[in-house]
Scaffold this motif. Structure first.
Motif, PDB file in Angstrom:
ATOM      1  N   ILE A  30       0.838  -1.203   0.000  1.00  0.00           N
ATOM      2  CA  ILE A  30       0.000   0.000   0.000  1.00  0.00           C
ATOM      3  C   ILE A  30       0.876   1.257   0.000  1.00  0.00           C
ATOM      4  O   ILE A  30       0.593   2.219  -0.729  1.00  0.00           O
ATOM      5  N   SER A  31       1.946   1.263   0.786  1.00  0.00           N
ATOM      6  CA  SER A  31       2.867   2.418   0.787  1.00  0.00           C
ATOM      7  C   SER A  31       3.446   2.656  -0.609  1.00  0.00           C
ATOM      8  O   SER A  31       3.610   3.796  -1.039  1.00  0.00           O
ATOM      9  N   HIS A  32       3.742   1.568  -1.295  1.00  0.00           N
ATOM     10  CA  HIS A  32       4.257   1.684  -2.661  1.00  0.00           C
ATOM     11  C   HIS A  32       3.192   2.327  -3.573  1.00  0.00           C
ATOM     12  O   HIS A  32       3.513   3.204  -4.384  1.00  0.00           O
ATOM     13  N   MET A  33       1.937   1.908  -3.417  1.00  0.00           N
ATOM     14  CA  MET A  33       0.861   2.478  -4.234  1.00  0.00           C
ATOM     15  C   MET A  33       0.662   3.963  -3.925  1.00  0.00           C
ATOM     16  O   MET A  33       0.350   4.746  -4.825  1.00  0.00           O
ATOM     17  N   VAL A  34       0.867   4.349  -2.684  1.00  0.00           N
ATOM     18  CA  VAL A  34       0.787   5.764  -2.313  1.00  0.00           C
ATOM     19  C   VAL A  34       1.966   6.514  -2.936  1.00  0.00           C
ATOM     20  O   VAL A  34       1.800   7.585  -3.519  1.00  0.00           O
ATOM     21  N   ALA A  35       3.162   5.931  -2.849  1.00  0.00           N
ATOM     22  CA  ALA A  35       4.362   6.582  -3.395  1.00  0.00           C
ATOM     23  C   ALA A  35       4.254   6.791  -4.904  1.00  0.00           C
ATOM     24  O   ALA A  35       4.770   7.777  -5.433  1.00  0.00           O
ATOM     25  N   THR A  36       3.571   5.881  -5.597  1.00  0.00           N
ATOM     26  CA  THR A  36       3.409   6.018  -7.055  1.00  0.00           C
ATOM     27  C   THR A  36       2.153   6.812  -7.415  1.00  0.00           C
ATOM     28  O   THR A  36       1.791   6.903  -8.586  1.00  0.00           O
ATOM     29  N   GLN A  37       1.493   7.350  -6.409  1.00  0.00           N
ATOM     30  CA  GLN A  37       0.283   8.158  -6.562  1.00  0.00           C
ATOM     31  C   GLN A  37      -0.880   7.375  -7.187  1.00  0.00           C
ATOM     32  O   GLN A  37      -1.758   7.941  -7.821  1.00  0.00           O
ATOM     33  N   THR A  38      -0.866   6.074  -6.958  1.00  0.00           N
ATOM     34  CA  THR A  38      -1.970   5.218  -7.407  1.00  0.00           C
ATOM     35  C   THR A  38      -3.100   5.291  -6.396  1.00  0.00           C
ATOM     36  O   THR A  38      -4.268   5.178  -6.751  1.00  0.00           O
ATOM     37  N   LEU A  39      -2.728   5.480  -5.151  1.00  0.00           N
ATOM     38  CA  LEU A  39      -3.688   5.569  -4.058  1.00  0.00           C
ATOM     39  C   LEU A  39      -3.399   6.843  -3.274  1.00  0.00           C
ATOM     40  O   LEU A  39      -2.233   7.165  -3.039  1.00  0.00           O
ATOM     41  N   ASP A  40      -4.428   7.541  -2.894  1.00  0.00           N
ATOM     42  CA  ASP A  40      -4.282   8.791  -2.145  1.00  0.00           C
ATOM     43  C   ASP A  40      -3.780   8.484  -0.727  1.00  0.00           C
ATOM     44  O   ASP A  40      -4.322   7.618  -0.046  1.00  0.00           O
ATOM     45  N   ALA A  41      -2.776   9.207  -0.281  1.00  0.00           N
ATOM     46  CA  ALA A  41      -2.175   8.993   1.042  1.00  0.00           C
ATOM     47  C   ALA A  41      -3.189   9.101   2.169  1.00  0.00           C
ATOM     48  O   ALA A  41      -3.055   8.424   3.193  1.00  0.00           O
ATOM     49  N   VAL A  42      -4.214   9.916   1.984  1.00  0.00           N
ATOM     50  CA  VAL A  42      -5.215  10.091   3.036  1.00  0.00           C
ATOM     51  C   VAL A  42      -5.957   8.776   3.326  1.00  0.00           C
ATOM     52  O   VAL A  42      -6.499   8.590   4.409  1.00  0.00           O
ATOM     53  N   HIS A  43      -5.929   7.842   2.380  1.00  0.00           N
ATOM     54  CA  HIS A  43      -6.636   6.563   2.542  1.00  0.00           C
ATOM     55  C   HIS A  43      -5.701   5.394   2.869  1.00  0.00           C
ATOM     56  O   HIS A  43      -6.149   4.244   2.918  1.00  0.00           O
ATOM     57  N   GLU A  44      -4.432   5.672   3.102  1.00  0.00           N
ATOM     58  CA  GLU A  44      -3.455   4.601   3.306  1.00  0.00           C
ATOM     59  C   GLU A  44      -3.831   3.690   4.482  1.00  0.00           C
ATOM     60  O   GLU A  44      -3.942   2.472   4.329  1.00  0.00           O
ATOM     61  N   ASP A  45      -4.029   4.271   5.665  1.00  0.00           N
ATOM     62  CA  ASP A  45      -4.338   3.456   6.853  1.00  0.00           C
ATOM     63  C   ASP A  45      -5.677   2.738   6.715  1.00  0.00           C
ATOM     64  O   ASP A  45      -5.818   1.579   7.104  1.00  0.00           O
ATOM     65  N   GLU A  46      -6.645   3.423   6.146  1.00  0.00           N
ATOM     66  CA  GLU A  46      -7.974   2.825   5.962  1.00  0.00           C
ATOM     67  C   GLU A  46      -7.903   1.621   5.006  1.00  0.00           C
ATOM     68  O   GLU A  46      -8.575   0.611   5.213  1.00  0.00           O
ATOM     69  N   THR A  47      -7.078   1.731   3.974  1.00  0.00           N
ATOM     70  CA  THR A  47      -6.937   0.636   3.013  1.00  0.00           C
ATOM     71  C   THR A  47      -6.234  -0.550   3.667  1.00  0.00           C
ATOM     72  O   THR A  47      -6.656  -1.699   3.488  1.00  0.00           O
ATOM     73  N   VAL A  48      -5.193  -0.273   4.435  1.00  0.00           N
ATOM     74  CA  VAL A  48      -4.507  -1.358   5.158  1.00  0.00           C
ATOM     75  C   VAL A  48      -5.502  -2.053   6.095  1.00  0.00           C
ATOM     76  O   VAL A  48      -5.576  -3.291   6.132  1.00  0.00           O
ATOM     77  N   ALA A  49      -6.292  -1.274   6.812  1.00  0.00           N
ATOM     78  CA  ALA A  49      -7.277  -1.848   7.746  1.00  0.00           C
ATOM     79  C   ALA A  49      -8.304  -2.693   6.997  1.00  0.00           C
ATOM     80  O   ALA A  49      -8.664  -3.793   7.444  1.00  0.00           O
ATOM     81  N   SER A  50      -8.747  -2.213   5.857  1.00  0.00           N
ATOM     82  CA  SER A  50      -9.727  -2.956   5.060  1.00  0.00           C
ATOM     83  C   SER A  50      -9.142  -4.286   4.571  1.00  0.00           C
ATOM     84  O   SER A  50      -9.798  -5.332   4.624  1.00  0.00           O
ATOM     85  N   LEU A  51      -7.894  -4.245   4.107  1.00  0.00           N
ATOM     86  CA  LEU A  51      -7.229  -5.476   3.658  1.00  0.00           C
ATOM     87  C   LEU A  51      -7.018  -6.448   4.817  1.00  0.00           C
ATOM     88  O   LEU A  51      -7.238  -7.653   4.673  1.00  0.00           O
ATOM     89  N   MET A  52      -6.612  -5.932   5.959  1.00  0.00           N
ATOM     90  CA  MET A  52      -6.391  -6.803   7.127  1.00  0.00           C
ATOM     91  C   MET A  52      -7.710  -7.403   7.620  1.00  0.00           C
ATOM     92  O   MET A  52      -7.751  -8.568   8.026  1.00  0.00           O
ATOM     93  N   ASN A  53      -8.798  -6.627   7.578  1.00  0.00           N
ATOM     94  CA  ASN A  53     -10.106  -7.170   7.949  1.00  0.00           C
ATOM     95  C   ASN A  53     -10.501  -8.299   7.007  1.00  0.00           C
ATOM     96  O   ASN A  53     -11.050  -9.313   7.442  1.00  0.00           O
ATOM     97  N   ARG A  54     -10.221  -8.122   5.730  1.00  0.00           N
ATOM     98  CA  ARG A  54     -10.511  -9.183   4.751  1.00  0.00           C
ATOM     99  C   ARG A  54      -9.699 -10.433   5.081  1.00  0.00           C
ATOM    100  O   ARG A  54     -10.202 -11.556   5.024  1.00  0.00           O
ATOM    101  N   GLU A  55      -8.455 -10.250   5.480  1.00  0.00           N
ATOM    102  CA  GLU A  55      -7.591 -11.383   5.819  1.00  0.00           C
ATOM    103  C   GLU A  55      -8.089 -12.138   7.052  1.00  0.00           C
ATOM    104  O   GLU A  55      -7.875 -13.335   7.169  1.00  0.00           O
ATOM    105  N   LYS A  56      -8.746 -11.414   7.973  1.00  0.00           N
ATOM    106  CA  LYS A  56      -9.265 -12.066   9.182  1.00  0.00           C
ATOM    107  C   LYS A  56     -10.368 -13.063   8.849  1.00  0.00           C
ATOM    108  O   LYS A  56     -10.518 -14.079   9.530  1.00  0.00           O
TER     109      LYS A  56
END
Length: 153
Positions: A30-56
């Motif tokens: 996700i940090s890589h996607m933010v660094a390449t401006q594929t994903l907005d930095a404001v959504h970085e933590d929320e996206t990680v949380a969403s992915l981790m919830n899916r993994e649970k």
């Protein structure tokens, strides 16, 4: 698999990927996607949380060295994709308990998740072929990934 090549931007491929845990792998992608401006930095933590919830609910480490972490979110309008190649493998709690070497991450618009179920299935089917996985694991650049997928046709 031409469909994956269509959604995969070369700037979102991480070669020689290293991470210590499942969460570390997800965060780094996700940090890589933010660094390449594929994903907005404001959504970085929320996206990680969403992915981790899916993994649970169930690991997206589908076995045979492949993981397809994915989630659907309301703040993207189009599918976002990243790929990471970890030749030495990462413990991702895969269903077969093996290490994961190929990661295909999909961030899907909430209202279009059904449209991308076929994409998930196609990726899983293609990466189920041992020869295809080996070509990807050995790839050092986007051209080698293209050749690996196009040689199948």
């Amino acid at each position: 698999m031409n469909q994956l090549l269509e959604i995969l931007d070369p700037k979102n491929i991480i070669f020689d990927f290293k991470a210590s845990t499942k969460e570390d792998a997800i965060r780094k992608m996700i940090s890589h996607m933010v660094a390449t401006q594929t994903l907005d930095a404001v959504h970085e933590d929320e996206t990680v949380a969403s992915l981790m919830n899916r993994e649970k609910s169930m690991s997206t480490g589908i076995g045979s060295g492949v993981a397809i972490p994915h989630c659907s979110v309301h703040y993207v309008n189009e599918l976002k994709c990243a790929m990471a190649i970890a030749p030495s493998g990462i413990d991702f709690d895969a269903l077969d308990h093996g290490l994961v070497q190929i990661f295909i991450m999909l961030i899907v618009p909430k209202n279009k998740f059904q449209d991308h179920i076929k994409t998930l299935a196609l990726i899983a089917k293609t990466l189920n072929i041992p020869e295809e996985r080996e070509k990807l694991i050995k790839a050092k650049n986007f051209e080698e990934i293209q050749k690996a997928f196009l040689s199948k046709s």
